[in-house]
Design a protein around this motif. Structure first.
Motif, PDB file in Angstrom:
ATOM      1  N   VAL A   1     -32.722   3.524 -18.723  1.00 29.90           N
ATOM      2  CA  VAL A   1     -32.031   3.786 -17.448  1.00 29.90           C
ATOM      3  C   VAL A   1     -30.801   4.651 -17.671  1.00 29.90           C
ATOM      4  CG1 VAL A   1     -30.814   2.730 -15.518  1.00 29.90           C
ATOM      5  CG2 VAL A   1     -32.871   1.632 -16.424  1.00 29.90           C
ATOM      6  N   HIS A   2     -30.014   4.342 -18.711  1.00 29.41           N
ATOM      7  CA  HIS A   2     -28.758   5.082 -18.897  1.00 29.41           C
ATOM      8  C   HIS A   2     -28.992   6.554 -19.224  1.00 29.41           C
ATOM      9  CE1 HIS A   2     -29.624   2.614 -22.575  1.00 29.41           C
ATOM     10  NE2 HIS A   2     -29.572   3.795 -23.160  1.00 29.41           N
ATOM     11  N   ASN A   3     -30.107   6.877 -19.881  1.00 29.76           N
ATOM     12  CA  ASN A   3     -30.395   8.289 -20.140  1.00 29.76           C
ATOM     13  C   ASN A   3     -30.853   9.023 -18.882  1.00 29.76           C
ATOM     14  OD1 ASN A   3     -31.170   7.076 -23.172  1.00 29.76           O
ATOM     15  ND2 ASN A   3     -30.098   9.023 -23.166  1.00 29.76           N
ATOM     16  N   LEU A   4     -31.372   8.285 -17.902  1.00 35.28           N
ATOM     17  CA  LEU A   4     -31.722   8.888 -16.616  1.00 35.28           C
ATOM     18  C   LEU A   4     -30.504   9.096 -15.724  1.00 35.28           C
ATOM     19  CD1 LEU A   4     -34.936   6.898 -15.585  1.00 35.28           C
ATOM     20  CD2 LEU A   4     -34.838   9.293 -16.304  1.00 35.28           C
ATOM     21  N   LEU A   5     -29.497   8.245 -15.898  1.00 37.39           N
ATOM     22  CA  LEU A   5     -28.364   8.229 -14.966  1.00 37.39           C
ATOM     23  C   LEU A   5     -27.184   9.085 -15.432  1.00 37.39           C
ATOM     24  CD1 LEU A   5     -27.370   6.906 -12.306  1.00 37.39           C
ATOM     25  CD2 LEU A   5     -26.312   5.142 -13.712  1.00 37.39           C
ATOM     26  N   PHE A   6     -26.862   8.998 -16.711  1.00 35.29           N
ATOM     27  CA  PHE A   6     -25.635   9.621 -17.218  1.00 35.29           C
ATOM     28  C   PHE A   6     -25.926  10.877 -18.033  1.00 35.29           C
ATOM     29  CE2 PHE A   6     -24.594   4.962 -17.239  1.00 35.29           C
ATOM     30  CZ  PHE A   6     -23.667   4.990 -16.213  1.00 35.29           C
ATOM     31  N   THR A   7     -24.930  11.759 -18.102  1.00 29.89           N
ATOM     32  CA  THR A   7     -24.953  12.873 -19.054  1.00 29.89           C
ATOM     33  C   THR A   7     -23.796  12.686 -20.037  1.00 29.89           C
ATOM     34  OG1 THR A   7     -23.435  14.344 -17.872  1.00 29.89           O
ATOM     35  CG2 THR A   7     -25.758  14.361 -17.188  1.00 29.89           C
ATOM     36  N   ASP A   8     -23.751  13.531 -21.050  1.00 33.49           N
ATOM     37  CA  ASP A   8     -22.683  13.413 -22.040  1.00 33.49           C
ATOM     38  C   ASP A   8     -21.310  13.763 -21.480  1.00 33.49           C
ATOM     39  OD1 ASP A   8     -23.319  16.097 -21.807  1.00 33.49           O
ATOM     40  OD2 ASP A   8     -23.413  16.486 -23.963  1.00 33.49           O
ATOM     41  N   GLU A   9     -21.247  14.233 -20.248  1.00 33.93           N
ATOM     42  CA  GLU A   9     -19.942  14.514 -19.633  1.00 33.93           C
ATOM     43  C   GLU A   9     -19.113  13.245 -19.435  1.00 33.93           C
ATOM     44  OE1 GLU A   9     -18.458  17.315 -19.015  1.00 33.93           O
ATOM     45  OE2 GLU A   9     -20.111  18.722 -19.406  1.00 33.93           O
TER      46      GLU A   9
ATOM     47  N   ASN B   1     -18.706   2.177 -24.595  1.00 36.86           N
ATOM     48  CA  ASN B   1     -19.879   1.635 -23.900  1.00 36.86           C
ATOM     49  C   ASN B   1     -20.907   2.725 -23.585  1.00 36.86           C
ATOM     50  OD1 ASN B   1     -19.251  -1.103 -23.868  1.00 36.86           O
ATOM     51  ND2 ASN B   1     -18.035  -0.923 -21.997  1.00 36.86           N
ATOM     52  N   TYR B   2     -20.454   3.991 -23.608  1.00 37.18           N
ATOM     53  CA  TYR B   2     -21.383   5.101 -23.405  1.00 37.18           C
ATOM     54  C   TYR B   2     -22.006   5.573 -24.718  1.00 37.18           C
ATOM     55  CZ  TYR B   2     -19.403   5.581 -18.695  1.00 37.18           C
ATOM     56  OH  TYR B   2     -19.004   5.361 -17.412  1.00 37.18           O
ATOM     57  N   LYS B   3     -21.669   4.922 -25.812  1.00 35.74           N
ATOM     58  CA  LYS B   3     -22.266   5.295 -27.098  1.00 35.74           C
ATOM     59  C   LYS B   3     -23.597   4.560 -27.235  1.00 35.74           C
ATOM     60  CE  LYS B   3     -21.570   5.734 -32.046  1.00 35.74           C
ATOM     61  NZ  LYS B   3     -20.942   5.145 -33.263  1.00 35.74           N
ATOM     62  N   VAL B   4     -24.674   5.301 -27.092  1.00 37.53           N
ATOM     63  CA  VAL B   4     -26.032   4.730 -27.104  1.00 37.53           C
ATOM     64  C   VAL B   4     -26.902   5.596 -28.019  1.00 37.53           C
ATOM     65  CG1 VAL B   4     -25.893   3.664 -24.817  1.00 37.53           C
ATOM     66  CG2 VAL B   4     -26.597   6.059 -25.017  1.00 37.53           C
ATOM     67  N   LEU B   5     -28.069   5.063 -28.331  1.00 36.12           N
ATOM     68  CA  LEU B   5     -29.021   5.797 -29.173  1.00 36.12           C
ATOM     69  C   LEU B   5     -30.408   5.702 -28.559  1.00 36.12           C
ATOM     70  CD1 LEU B   5     -28.827   7.296 -31.932  1.00 36.12           C
ATOM     71  CD2 LEU B   5     -29.814   5.255 -32.974  1.00 36.12           C
ATOM     72  N   PRO B   6     -31.069   6.840 -28.282  1.00 37.18           N
ATOM     73  CA  PRO B   6     -30.570   8.200 -28.448  1.00 37.18           C
ATOM     74  C   PRO B   6     -29.361   8.468 -27.548  1.00 37.18           C
ATOM     75  CG  PRO B   6     -32.555   8.203 -27.111  1.00 37.18           C
ATOM     76  CD  PRO B   6     -32.414   6.816 -27.647  1.00 37.18           C
ATOM     77  N   PRO B   7     -28.571   9.485 -27.880  1.00 44.80           N
ATOM     78  CA  PRO B   7     -27.333   9.705 -27.138  1.00 44.80           C
ATOM     79  C   PRO B   7     -27.588  10.261 -25.744  1.00 44.80           C
ATOM     80  CG  PRO B   7     -27.713  11.508 -28.664  1.00 44.80           C
ATOM     81  CD  PRO B   7     -28.778  10.479 -28.948  1.00 44.80           C
ATOM     82  N   LEU B   8     -26.562  10.159 -24.916  1.00 44.86           N
ATOM     83  CA  LEU B   8     -26.605  10.798 -23.610  1.00 44.86           C
ATOM     84  C   LEU B   8     -26.632  12.307 -23.806  1.00 44.86           C
ATOM     85  CD1 LEU B   8     -23.945   8.581 -21.785  1.00 44.86           C
ATOM     86  CD2 LEU B   8     -26.436   8.280 -21.828  1.00 44.86           C
ATOM     87  N   ARG B   9     -27.458  12.984 -23.019  1.00 39.74           N
ATOM     88  CA  ARG B   9     -27.662  14.432 -23.183  1.00 39.74           C
ATOM     89  C   ARG B   9     -27.113  15.195 -21.960  1.00 39.74           C
ATOM     90  NH1 ARG B   9     -29.623  14.807 -28.575  1.00 39.74           N
ATOM     91  NH2 ARG B   9     -31.333  13.342 -28.875  1.00 39.74           N
ATOM     92  N   PRO B  10     -27.137  16.529 -21.982  1.00 42.76           N
ATOM     93  CA  PRO B  10     -26.664  17.324 -20.837  1.00 42.76           C
ATOM     94  C   PRO B  10     -27.575  17.201 -19.618  1.00 42.76           C
ATOM     95  CG  PRO B  10     -26.614  18.613 -22.861  1.00 42.76           C
ATOM     96  CD  PRO B  10     -27.384  17.362 -23.168  1.00 42.76           C
ATOM     97  N   GLU B  11     -27.113  17.776 -18.521  1.00 40.64           N
ATOM     98  CA  GLU B  11     -27.794  17.648 -17.236  1.00 40.64           C
ATOM     99  C   GLU B  11     -29.221  18.175 -17.263  1.00 40.64           C
ATOM    100  OE1 GLU B  11     -28.225  16.866 -13.030  1.00 40.64           O
ATOM    101  OE2 GLU B  11     -27.099  16.013 -14.712  1.00 40.64           O
TER     102      GLU B  11
END
Length: 417
Positions: free
Chosen positions: A258-266, A274-284
């Motif tokens: 869910v977090h990779n669908l919702l957030f970007t690395d911005e 708390n935004y440090k996840v694996l795989p990491p958050l990516r650009p839009e």
């Protein structure tokens, strides 16, 4: 427990009552009648605002602390959190101490959930101790109730070991889970390699680290046959590779968190761990490709990738903090801001078939296994909404649309008060 769920909108394309507001009568765990204006002596009426009902949701990747890290989460509380978040079943990762890599460990997990409303589907470790060196006791674990085999957030760097595993499990229709990341290319990276990592001065993880190993693993699958599940993909190229593999007829499935669908690395600007996840958050652009992969069916499953972590390993400098966020409590509400309701329900229930769960459609005579929710309510996720023992949520102050009331399963009604 005999109940009548009043004025419930059924979301189940295989039910003759799909998208209709009806009453659902449940007697001793069986749906005995579906209609309007139902009333029966000895039955308790369940009345909830804008009640919707679907097949029970199944989360394909959940971690609990127990055994070994009960301070992070116990199995009992974790399953209660899952139930109140709308999940009738969860596939539990082998992340305890010891790692669940043998028959006894699988029996332990199954036994802890023998009488709970939410069911456990244990994932056995693919390698002994999840160390990536020797294949674990896969057949014994399968006989004990393991539904798949994988090393959580650890990629198998030895290609021959994955080849052997894919060949071996075909003897008993086993499913291999291959978290995909080239550790040499990842190096000491902690966030996506790009503009944001450069601006923040953080070491980056190239998208190539994921994509290169997915390509390798798909080549191995094409050579060996068998079944492969690639969890929590995060890049556009990963989606394209898996789409191509499916078109070839390979038996591969995948999930996205869910977090990779919702957030970007911005969102990393304030170095919030708390935004440090694996795989990491990516650009839009990567996030949009993941959403498109969900909508076109390339991505089979959406998972919370729920990973409770205590403050000792999470509330640290960003480089040192452990990867992971809790996500059960926020999963449905976050998805409601992104996707159509029927797509959400499809992706939250699809893992049942993938991991060997029984399909319980909402029809008369069927076993009652369903999730209760309100898809329209808008709210903001806060610390008060966290039910887990650990509080490492990336979703604090995030707008939500839709909220789970709870579940009915195994003859038990669990509601989120």
């Amino acid at each position: 427990m005999n109940l009548i769920f009043k004025n419930a909108v059924i979301i189940d394309p295989k039910s003759p009552h799909h998208n209709k507001a009806v009453d659902i009568q449940v007697e001793n765990g069986i749906i005995t009648k579906i209609g309007t204006g139902l009333d029966a002596a000895g039955f308790e009426n369940i009345v909830l605002d804008n009640l919707h009902v679907s097949k029970g949701w199944f989360d394909s990747s959940v971690s609990f602390g127990e055994p070994g890290h009960e301070d992070r989460e116990t199995i009992a509380n974790g399953l209660d959190v899952a139930a109140k978040s709308g999940f009738t079943a969860v596939a539990v990762q082998p992340t305890g101490i010891p790692v669940a890599d043998n028959q006894a460990d699988i029996f332990f997990l199954k036994g802890k959930a023998a009488h709970t409303a939410t069911e456990i589907y244990p994932i056995g470790a693919l390698t002994k101790g999840s160390e990536g060196k020797d294949i674990a006791e896969l057949f014994d674990m399968k006989n004990a109730g393991a539904v798949a085999f994988g090393d959580y957030q650890k990629a198998l760097q030895d290609a021959n070991l994955l080849k052997i595993a894919l060949q071996y499990v075909q003897d008993f229709d086993g499913l291999v889970i291959a978290f995909s990341q080239d550790d040499k290319i990842k190096g000491k990276g902690v966030v996506h390699e790009g503009i944001v990592s450069t601006r923040l001065g953080l070491k980056g993880i190239p998208a190539l680290a994921e994509e290169l190993q997915i390509a390798r693993n798909l080549y191995l699958l094409e050579y060996t046959g068998g079944k492969l599940h690639i969890p929590t993909i995060s890049t556009a190229k990963s989606v394209a590779l898996i789409r191509e593999a499916k078109q070839k007829g390979l038996n591969v499935t995948c999930s996205v968190a869910v977090h990779n669908l919702l957030f970007t690395d911005e969102v990393l600007t304030d170095f919030e761990s708390n935004y440090k996840v694996l795989p990491p958050l990516r650009p839009e652009g990567e996030r949009k490709a993941l959403l498109n992969g969900v909508l076109d069916g390339t991505i089979d499953v959406i998972t919370s990738d729920h990973n409770p972590l205590d403050v000792e390993v999470k509330v640290l400098e960003f480089d040192l903090a452990k990867d992971g966020t809790i996500g059960l409590e926020s999963a449905f509400g976050a998805l409601g801001t992104l996707l159509p309701l029927e797509v959400i329900i499809d992706k939250l229930t699809a893992a049942g078939a993938l991991f060997g769960g029984s399909e319980h459609n909402i029809t008369e005579g069927a076993t009652a296994v369903f999730t209760l929710f309100n898809p329209a309510v808008e709210w903001t996720f806060s610390n008060a909404d966290i039910l887990s023992k650990s509080k490492n949520s990336a979703f604090i102050n995030q707008p939500m649309k839709g909220k789970a009331y709870g579940i009915y399963n195994r003859g038990k009604l669990i509601l989120n008060a």
